[in-house]
Motif scaffolding. Structure first.
Motif, PDB file in Angstrom:
ATOM      1  N   SER A  79       0.934  -1.288  -0.161  1.00  0.00           N
ATOM      2  CA  SER A  79      -0.125  -0.001  -0.026  1.00  0.00           C
ATOM      3  C   SER A  79       0.987   1.286  -0.043  1.00  0.00           C
ATOM      4  O   SER A  79       2.145   1.251   0.429  1.00  0.00           O
ATOM      5  N   PHE A  80       0.327   2.502  -0.236  1.00  0.00           N
ATOM      6  CA  PHE A  80       1.141   3.716  -0.309  1.00  0.00           C
ATOM      7  C   PHE A  80       1.726   3.841   0.991  1.00  0.00           C
ATOM      8  O   PHE A  80       2.729   4.276   1.086  1.00  0.00           O
ATOM      9  N   GLU A  81       0.893   3.646   1.963  1.00  0.00           N
ATOM     10  CA  GLU A  81       1.415   4.132   3.686  1.00  0.00           C
ATOM     11  C   GLU A  81       2.261   3.031   3.957  1.00  0.00           C
ATOM     12  O   GLU A  81       3.462   3.301   4.593  1.00  0.00           O
ATOM     13  N   THR A  82       2.344   1.923   3.504  1.00  0.00           N
ATOM     14  CA  THR A  82       3.521   0.593   3.762  1.00  0.00           C
ATOM     15  C   THR A  82       4.824   1.538   3.009  1.00  0.00           C
ATOM     16  O   THR A  82       5.705   1.471   3.459  1.00  0.00           O
ATOM     17  N   LEU A  83       4.460   1.701   1.707  1.00  0.00           N
ATOM     18  CA  LEU A  83       5.680   1.985   0.894  1.00  0.00           C
ATOM     19  C   LEU A  83       6.378   3.366   1.594  1.00  0.00           C
ATOM     20  O   LEU A  83       7.481   3.589   1.649  1.00  0.00           O
ATOM     21  N   LYS A  84       5.536   4.391   1.844  1.00  0.00           N
ATOM     22  CA  LYS A  84       5.851   5.614   2.442  1.00  0.00           C
ATOM     23  C   LYS A  84       6.658   5.445   3.841  1.00  0.00           C
ATOM     24  O   LYS A  84       7.657   5.828   3.984  1.00  0.00           O
ATOM     25  N   GLN A  85       6.082   4.303   4.714  1.00  0.00           N
ATOM     26  CA  GLN A  85       6.789   4.040   5.800  1.00  0.00           C
ATOM     27  C   GLN A  85       8.251   3.237   5.698  1.00  0.00           C
ATOM     28  O   GLN A  85       9.241   3.783   6.162  1.00  0.00           O
ATOM     29  N   LYS A  86       8.198   2.403   4.735  1.00  0.00           N
ATOM     30  CA  LYS A  86       9.580   1.743   4.243  1.00  0.00           C
ATOM     31  C   LYS A  86      10.594   2.914   3.624  1.00  0.00           C
ATOM     32  O   LYS A  86      11.746   2.840   4.089  1.00  0.00           O
ATOM     33  N   ILE A  87      10.048   3.913   2.868  1.00  0.00           N
ATOM     34  CA  ILE A  87      10.902   4.841   2.398  1.00  0.00           C
ATOM     35  C   ILE A  87      11.427   5.547   3.259  1.00  0.00           C
ATOM     36  O   ILE A  87      12.776   5.931   3.196  1.00  0.00           O
ATOM     37  N   ASN A  88      10.899   5.931   4.322  1.00  0.00           N
ATOM     38  CA  ASN A  88      11.337   6.776   5.312  1.00  0.00           C
ATOM     39  C   ASN A  88      12.142   6.215   6.284  1.00  0.00           C
ATOM     40  O   ASN A  88      12.941   6.663   6.950  1.00  0.00           O
ATOM     41  N   THR A  89      12.177   4.747   6.477  1.00  0.00           N
ATOM     42  CA  THR A  89      13.111   3.966   7.000  1.00  0.00           C
ATOM     43  C   THR A  89      14.477   3.908   6.431  1.00  0.00           C
ATOM     44  O   THR A  89      15.389   4.022   7.179  1.00  0.00           O
ATOM     45  N   VAL A  90      14.354   3.667   5.156  1.00  0.00           N
ATOM     46  CA  VAL A  90      15.700   3.325   4.529  1.00  0.00           C
ATOM     47  C   VAL A  90      16.378   4.681   3.894  1.00  0.00           C
ATOM     48  O   VAL A  90      17.694   4.699   3.775  1.00  0.00           O
ATOM     49  N   TYR A  91      15.721   5.720   3.750  1.00  0.00           N
ATOM     50  CA  TYR A  91      16.295   6.984   3.088  1.00  0.00           C
ATOM     51  C   TYR A  91      16.026   8.247   3.673  1.00  0.00           C
ATOM     52  O   TYR A  91      15.155   8.419   4.746  1.00  0.00           O
ATOM     53  N   SER A  92      16.866   9.135   3.610  1.00  0.00           N
ATOM     54  CA  SER A  92      16.806  10.344   4.044  1.00  0.00           C
ATOM     55  C   SER A  92      16.221  11.527   2.925  1.00  0.00           C
ATOM     56  O   SER A  92      16.269  11.007   1.856  1.00  0.00           O
ATOM     57  N   ASP A  93      16.097  12.575   3.290  1.00  0.00           N
ATOM     58  CA  ASP A  93      15.612  13.643   2.555  1.00  0.00           C
ATOM     59  C   ASP A  93      16.543  13.749   1.147  1.00  0.00           C
ATOM     60  O   ASP A  93      17.675  13.333   1.305  1.00  0.00           O
ATOM     61  N   GLY A  94      15.888  13.749  -0.057  1.00  0.00           N
ATOM     62  CA  GLY A  94      16.828  13.683  -1.258  1.00  0.00           C
ATOM     63  C   GLY A  94      16.011  13.296  -2.391  1.00  0.00           C
ATOM     64  O   GLY A  94      14.781  13.147  -2.146  1.00  0.00           O
ATOM     65  N   ILE A  95      16.563  13.157  -3.410  1.00  0.00           N
ATOM     66  CA  ILE A  95      16.012  12.866  -4.752  1.00  0.00           C
ATOM     67  C   ILE A  95      16.379  11.429  -5.165  1.00  0.00           C
ATOM     68  O   ILE A  95      17.461  10.892  -5.019  1.00  0.00           O
ATOM     69  N   TYR A  96      15.121  10.589  -5.600  1.00  0.00           N
ATOM     70  CA  TYR A  96      15.645   9.269  -5.941  1.00  0.00           C
ATOM     71  C   TYR A  96      14.626   8.665  -7.325  1.00  0.00           C
ATOM     72  O   TYR A  96      13.558   9.235  -7.362  1.00  0.00           O
ATOM     73  N   PHE A  97      15.488   8.021  -7.931  1.00  0.00           N
ATOM     74  CA  PHE A  97      14.893   7.451  -9.159  1.00  0.00           C
ATOM     75  C   PHE A  97      13.859   6.402  -8.697  1.00  0.00           C
ATOM     76  O   PHE A  97      14.131   5.550  -7.960  1.00  0.00           O
ATOM     77  N   VAL A  98      12.769   6.322  -9.476  1.00  0.00           N
ATOM     78  CA  VAL A  98      11.878   5.285  -9.378  1.00  0.00           C
ATOM     79  C   VAL A  98      11.215   4.531 -10.553  1.00  0.00           C
ATOM     80  O   VAL A  98      10.924   5.527 -11.249  1.00  0.00           O
ATOM     81  N   GLY A  99      11.307   3.246 -10.475  1.00  0.00           N
ATOM     82  CA  GLY A  99      10.994   2.588 -11.739  1.00  0.00           C
ATOM     83  C   GLY A  99       9.635   1.815 -11.253  1.00  0.00           C
ATOM     84  O   GLY A  99       9.556   1.156 -10.298  1.00  0.00           O
ATOM     85  N   LEU A 100       8.509   2.036 -11.919  1.00  0.00           N
ATOM     86  CA  LEU A 100       7.387   1.382 -11.492  1.00  0.00           C
ATOM     87  C   LEU A 100       6.701   0.373 -12.571  1.00  0.00           C
ATOM     88  O   LEU A 100       7.501   0.067 -13.550  1.00  0.00           O
ATOM     89  N   ASP A 101       5.678  -0.141 -12.688  1.00  0.00           N
ATOM     90  CA  ASP A 101       5.246  -0.997 -13.669  1.00  0.00           C
ATOM     91  C   ASP A 101       5.306  -0.577 -15.198  1.00  0.00           C
ATOM     92  O   ASP A 101       5.850  -1.390 -15.927  1.00  0.00           O
ATOM     93  N   ASN A 102       4.751   0.543 -15.138  1.00  0.00           N
ATOM     94  CA  ASN A 102       4.638   1.045 -16.766  1.00  0.00           C
ATOM     95  C   ASN A 102       5.036   2.557 -16.821  1.00  0.00           C
ATOM     96  O   ASN A 102       4.681   3.302 -17.566  1.00  0.00           O
ATOM     97  N   HIS A 103       5.947   2.796 -15.979  1.00  0.00           N
ATOM     98  CA  HIS A 103       6.176   4.363 -15.848  1.00  0.00           C
ATOM     99  C   HIS A 103       7.515   4.483 -15.119  1.00  0.00           C
ATOM    100  O   HIS A 103       8.035   3.822 -14.408  1.00  0.00           O
ATOM    101  N   VAL A 104       8.195   5.595 -15.200  1.00  0.00           N
ATOM    102  CA  VAL A 104       9.305   6.007 -14.464  1.00  0.00           C
ATOM    103  C   VAL A 104       9.309   7.355 -14.052  1.00  0.00           C
ATOM    104  O   VAL A 104       8.590   8.360 -14.620  1.00  0.00           O
ATOM    105  N   GLY A 105       9.984   7.855 -12.736  1.00  0.00           N
ATOM    106  CA  GLY A 105      10.022   9.216 -12.741  1.00  0.00           C
ATOM    107  C   GLY A 105      11.246   9.508 -11.413  1.00  0.00           C
ATOM    108  O   GLY A 105      11.912   8.561 -11.246  1.00  0.00           O
TER     109      GLY A 105
END
Length: 115
Positions: A26-52
């Motif tokens: 879920s988005f909430e789980t993803l947000k929690q995990k991202i905040n656990t492993v990363y600090s403020d910054g810019i990250y590349f993300v690859g998705l099923d059918n998109h990137v950003g």
């Protein structure tokens, strides 16, 4: 680079062993995990059918991408972005990636991974 799958693009920026991959969360789980492993910054993300890119700032996630819904480049709250919905999220560090920044400063070529 823009014609590659998200996983290949991520591997161009960071070794596969250092990528963070989240699937079927879920988005909430993803947000929690991202905040656990990363600090403020810019990250590349690859998705099923998109990137950003994801801007992590003050524990909030913002999605920077070329929207196929609105036909323009956008920065928006990731939680409400229709383009951010995915079954898989592949994250590679950018602003916190010392090796990538060094390669950029030294004008070193990034090679597309073959596997």
């Amino acid at each position: 680079m823009a014609q590659q799958a998200g996983l290949i693009e991520a591997q161009l920026l960071q070794p596969k062993s250092e990528l963070k991959i989240f699937s079927n969360v879920s988005f909430e789980t993803l947000k929690q995990k991202i905040n656990t492993v990363y600090s403020d910054g810019i990250y590349f993300v690859g998705l099923d059918n998109h990137v950003g890119y994801v801007l992590l700032k003050d524990k909030e996630l913002y999605f920077l991408h070329s929207s196929y819904v609105d036909d323009k480049v956008m920065i928006e709250d990731a939680e409400i972005s229709p383009c951010f919905s995915s079954n898989i999220y592949v994250f590679a560090e950018i602003s916190t990636n010392k090796k990538l920044i060094e390669s950029w400063i030294l004008n070193e070529r990034l090679n597309v991974p073959t596997n």
